[in-house]
Write a protein that holds these residues in place. Structure first.
Motif, PDB file in Angstrom:
ATOM      1  N   VAL A 172      37.459  71.578  65.017  1.00  0.00           N
ATOM      2  CA  VAL A 172      36.561  72.727  64.867  1.00  0.00           C
ATOM      3  C   VAL A 172      37.142  73.694  63.838  1.00  0.00           C
ATOM      4  O   VAL A 172      38.326  74.014  63.884  1.00  0.00           O
ATOM      5  N   ALA A 173      36.292  74.172  62.915  1.00  0.00           N
ATOM      6  CA  ALA A 173      36.759  75.099  61.876  1.00  0.00           C
ATOM      7  C   ALA A 173      35.814  76.292  61.741  1.00  0.00           C
ATOM      8  O   ALA A 173      34.629  76.128  61.438  1.00  0.00           O
ATOM      9  N   VAL A 212      34.684  63.759  64.142  1.00  0.00           N
ATOM     10  CA  VAL A 212      33.691  64.769  63.753  1.00  0.00           C
ATOM     11  C   VAL A 212      34.386  66.082  63.399  1.00  0.00           C
ATOM     12  O   VAL A 212      35.328  66.501  64.080  1.00  0.00           O
ATOM     13  N   LEU A 213      33.910  66.713  62.341  1.00  0.00           N
ATOM     14  CA  LEU A 213      34.347  68.062  61.981  1.00  0.00           C
ATOM     15  C   LEU A 213      33.174  69.011  62.191  1.00  0.00           C
ATOM     16  O   LEU A 213      32.098  68.821  61.623  1.00  0.00           O
ATOM     17  N   VAL A 214      33.378  70.024  63.014  1.00  0.00           N
ATOM     18  CA  VAL A 214      32.387  71.092  63.200  1.00  0.00           C
ATOM     19  C   VAL A 214      32.829  72.235  62.292  1.00  0.00           C
ATOM     20  O   VAL A 214      33.893  72.822  62.501  1.00  0.00           O
ATOM     21  N   ILE A 267      27.550  71.129  60.270  1.00  0.00           N
ATOM     22  CA  ILE A 267      27.654  72.526  59.867  1.00  0.00           C
ATOM     23  C   ILE A 267      27.118  73.406  60.993  1.00  0.00           C
ATOM     24  O   ILE A 267      26.012  73.188  61.492  1.00  0.00           O
ATOM     25  N   VAL A 268      27.910  74.404  61.372  1.00  0.00           N
ATOM     26  CA  VAL A 268      27.457  75.411  62.334  1.00  0.00           C
ATOM     27  C   VAL A 268      27.554  76.750  61.609  1.00  0.00           C
ATOM     28  O   VAL A 268      28.651  77.226  61.319  1.00  0.00           O
ATOM     29  N   THR A 323      22.348  76.226  63.538  1.00  0.00           N
ATOM     30  CA  THR A 323      22.562  77.657  63.388  1.00  0.00           C
ATOM     31  C   THR A 323      23.394  78.163  64.573  1.00  0.00           C
ATOM     32  O   THR A 323      23.284  77.629  65.679  1.00  0.00           O
ATOM     33  N   LYS A 324      24.214  79.179  64.310  1.00  0.00           N
ATOM     34  CA  LYS A 324      25.171  79.623  65.331  1.00  0.00           C
ATOM     35  C   LYS A 324      24.504  80.121  66.610  1.00  0.00           C
ATOM     36  O   LYS A 324      25.049  79.932  67.702  1.00  0.00           O
TER      37      LYS A 324
END
Length: 222
Positions: free
Chosen positions: A9-10, A55-57, A85-86, A108-109
């Protein structure tokens, strides 16, 4: 799902990371393997061969290297992760650009909690995944063929949407040339320059030449 899914998570806000991790931890099939607070940390983490995530968030508006730069870096890798993408940005043009770069999902966040687990499971299966609001905009544009109003987007992305000619016109406007002068310098009609001027105002979401000049100065166009 029998195989464990590993996720990195980033985001530059620790509280957002903690919220995403808390939701992910409710599913036994998914495990978070570390997090990053900057784009540089993300690329360094994945450059380390000891580290692996399916997976990269990723947040777009992350410092040092933004989300676009991170994605461009990671897509060169052989064992690149699926990227979701978040983001707080909901402009359909950003969604399209991220898809072109190879991302598998966009959430979307304000909808992340409801969608993140389903998104992770979908992308590891080779599917694309979008939160309901993004999905609605894409349906409007690609199925119903309707124009979707531009949403929120980072300033740097707005600049990237300009054509070479629009940048040239912007530079001349900032140098205080009027429309006939710009038309003469570029050897085009006055109406063509007016069209470029209107396009610049619309794309950069400003009202006048002062707003255009501020963008030109900020992004060193002059």
């Amino acid at each position: 799902m029998s195989k464990k899914i590993y996720v990195h998570v980033a985001d530059d806000h620790k509280i957002v990371i903690e919220g995403i991790i808390a939701v992910i931890n409710t599913d036994d099939d998914i495990e978070v393997v570390d997090y990053s607070l900057t784009g540089t940390q993300v690329t360094k983490w994945f450059d380390n061969r000891k580290n692996k995530a399916d997976v990269l968030v990723l947040d777009i508006n992350i410092p040092e290297l933004d989300g676009f730069e991170v994605v461009k870096h990671l897509r060169k890798k052989i064992n690149k992760p699926k990227i979701i993408i978040v983001s707080s940005y909901n402009d359909i043009r950003i969604v399209e650009e991220m898809l072109k770069l190879g991302c598998s999902g966009y959430i979307t966040k304000n909808n992340a909690g409801a969608h993140i687990i389903n998104a992770i499971k979908a992308v590891v299966q080779g599917e694309q995944y979008f939160s309901s609001d993004v999905q609605k905009d894409m349906l409007q544009k690609y199925v119903n063929k309707k124009e979707v109003p531009h949403g929120d987007a980072p300033e740097s992305f707005l600049m990237e949407t300009l054509t070479d000619r629009e940048i040239e016109v912007l530079r001349l406007i900032t140098q205080e040339h009027n429309t006939p002068e710009i038309a003469d310098k570029l050897n085009v009609s006055v109406s063509t320059i007016e069209t470029h001027r209107k396009s610049l105002l619309k794309k950069l979401k400003v009202k006048n030449a002062v707003g255009l000049a501020m963008y030109a100065i900020k992004y060193k166009i002059i």
